[in-house]
Design a protein around this motif. Structure first.
Motif, PDB file in Angstrom:
ATOM      1  N   GLY A   8     -24.906   1.658  -0.423  1.00 30.45           N
ATOM      2  CA  GLY A   8     -25.206   1.982   0.969  1.00 30.45           C
ATOM      3  C   GLY A   8     -26.496   2.758   1.110  1.00 30.45           C
ATOM      4  N   GLY A   9     -26.716   3.723   0.209  1.00 34.85           N
ATOM      5  CA  GLY A   9     -27.951   4.503   0.255  1.00 34.85           C
ATOM      6  C   GLY A   9     -29.177   3.653   0.011  1.00 34.85           C
ATOM      7  N   LEU A  10     -29.075   2.708  -0.918  1.00 31.57           N
ATOM      8  CA  LEU A  10     -30.197   1.816  -1.187  1.00 31.57           C
ATOM      9  C   LEU A  10     -30.480   0.903   0.000  1.00 31.57           C
ATOM     10  N   SER A  11     -29.421   0.416   0.659  1.00 30.98           N
ATOM     11  CA  SER A  11     -29.606  -0.411   1.856  1.00 30.98           C
ATOM     12  C   SER A  11     -30.307   0.381   2.950  1.00 30.98           C
ATOM     13  N   PHE A  12     -29.901   1.633   3.097  1.00 34.16           N
ATOM     14  CA  PHE A  12     -30.479   2.511   4.109  1.00 34.16           C
ATOM     15  C   PHE A  12     -31.964   2.776   3.820  1.00 34.16           C
ATOM     16  N   ILE A  13     -32.279   3.103   2.568  1.00 36.65           N
ATOM     17  CA  ILE A  13     -33.663   3.400   2.192  1.00 36.65           C
ATOM     18  C   ILE A  13     -34.540   2.167   2.334  1.00 36.65           C
ATOM     19  N   ARG A  14     -34.030   1.010   1.916  1.00 37.15           N
ATOM     20  CA  ARG A  14     -34.831  -0.220   2.025  1.00 37.15           C
ATOM     21  C   ARG A  14     -35.108  -0.569   3.480  1.00 37.15           C
ATOM     22  N   THR A  48     -27.189 -10.464  -1.024  1.00 33.55           N
ATOM     23  CA  THR A  48     -27.388  -9.708  -2.254  1.00 33.55           C
ATOM     24  C   THR A  48     -26.210  -9.937  -3.183  1.00 33.55           C
ATOM     25  N   VAL A  49     -26.352  -9.453  -4.394  1.00 36.90           N
ATOM     26  CA  VAL A  49     -25.228  -9.446  -5.325  1.00 36.90           C
ATOM     27  C   VAL A  49     -24.654  -8.040  -5.434  1.00 36.90           C
ATOM     28  N   GLY A  50     -25.026  -7.183  -4.490  1.00 41.53           N
ATOM     29  CA  GLY A  50     -24.517  -5.813  -4.496  1.00 41.53           C
ATOM     30  C   GLY A  50     -23.010  -5.755  -4.455  1.00 41.53           C
ATOM     31  N   HIS A  51     -22.398  -6.645  -3.669  1.00 44.66           N
ATOM     32  CA  HIS A  51     -20.937  -6.639  -3.568  1.00 44.66           C
ATOM     33  C   HIS A  51     -20.293  -6.992  -4.901  1.00 44.66           C
ATOM     34  N   ILE A  52     -20.960  -7.856  -5.683  1.00 45.91           N
ATOM     35  CA  ILE A  52     -20.424  -8.222  -6.991  1.00 45.91           C
ATOM     36  C   ILE A  52     -20.544  -7.051  -7.962  1.00 45.91           C
ATOM     37  N   ILE A  53     -21.685  -6.395  -7.955  1.00 48.34           N
ATOM     38  CA  ILE A  53     -21.896  -5.249  -8.851  1.00 48.34           C
ATOM     39  C   ILE A  53     -20.897  -4.143  -8.539  1.00 48.34           C
ATOM     40  N   LEU A  80     -27.997  -2.315  -9.196  1.00 47.42           N
ATOM     41  CA  LEU A  80     -28.014  -2.202  -7.739  1.00 47.42           C
ATOM     42  C   LEU A  80     -29.430  -1.968  -7.221  1.00 47.42           C
ATOM     43  N   VAL A  81     -30.173  -1.133  -7.918  1.00 47.64           N
ATOM     44  CA  VAL A  81     -31.561  -0.870  -7.512  1.00 47.64           C
ATOM     45  C   VAL A  81     -32.384  -2.153  -7.586  1.00 47.64           C
ATOM     46  N   ILE A  82     -32.219  -2.902  -8.672  1.00 44.86           N
ATOM     47  CA  ILE A  82     -32.988  -4.141  -8.844  1.00 44.86           C
ATOM     48  C   ILE A  82     -32.637  -5.154  -7.755  1.00 44.86           C
TER      49      ILE A  82
END
Length: 200
Positions: free
Chosen positions: A63-69, A37-42, A19-21
């Motif tokens: 969600g946290g990664l989306s927010f931080i990015r 993204t492929v976040g939904h797949i992961i 997810l981070v990558i």
């Protein structure tokens, strides 16, 4: 709440690393549109392999990664407007993780094909993510659409705000839905049995 085995915690860590990558390797169809993204797949894979609790945790991380990015390295002006809002950033992703895991767990006894079920719940998760993002975006910007229209690259539009949001995000949804339906079963079908055997 059930405890995760060492193997499941290792799997969870691997999925979080992925997810981070993927958060920092964005793909965009249209300039100004949110990234694909492929976040939904992961998250869907994790929810199927680890259950709704694991899916919820992965959705929260996504969600946290989306927010931080969006706060630190936004890929587009629209991402800044949408994903710096905690509700838009977190709620759809958390809902995907929990609902995909819950649906898979409760439908597995009725649908014998793991591949079909995995593809189906992954599609539902993708629809849920896009649908909630569209809904929350509309609710937050319906009274003041100027900033959103500008982020879309349109100073004004004769298209209704809701339909404009749906069209722009819908282009991303089509690609994300296809990839989710194809990739999720390919990974989960052969992996699920091994995960269940090693869970203690």
């Amino acid at each position: 709440m059930r405890k995760f085995s060492t193997f499941q915690l290792t799997l969870m860590s691997l999925l979080i690393a992925l997810l981070v990558i993927q958060t920092y390797v964005p793909i965009t169809i249209f300039p100004g549109a949110p990234t694909i993204t492929v976040g939904h797949i992961i998250v869907a894979i994790g929810a199927i392999l680890l259950g709704p609790g694991g899916g919820l945790l992965l959705g929260t991380v996504w969600g946290g990664l989306s927010f931080i990015r969006a706060l630190t390295m936004p890929p587009s002006p629209l991402s800044v407007l949408l994903f710096t809002n905690p509700i838009i950033a977190f709620v759809p992703r958390m809902a995907v993780g929990f609902c995909v895991g819950w649906l898979f767990k409760h439908l597995r006894a009725r649908i014998k094909s793991t591949s079909i079920l995995a593809g189906g719940v992954a599609l539902v998760g993708t629809m849920l993510n896009t649908g909630l993002v569209v809904l929350f975006t509309y609710l937050f910007f319906v009274r003041n659409p100027a900033a959103l229209l500008q982020a879309f690259g349109r100073a004004s539009s004769t298209t209704g705000l809701f339909w404009l949001i749906l069209i722009m995000l819908g282009a991303n949804f089509a690609t994300e839905a296809i990839t989710a339906v194809v990739i999720t079963p390919l990974i989960t079908a052969p992996t699920l049995h091994m995960v269940e055997r090693r869970h203690r």
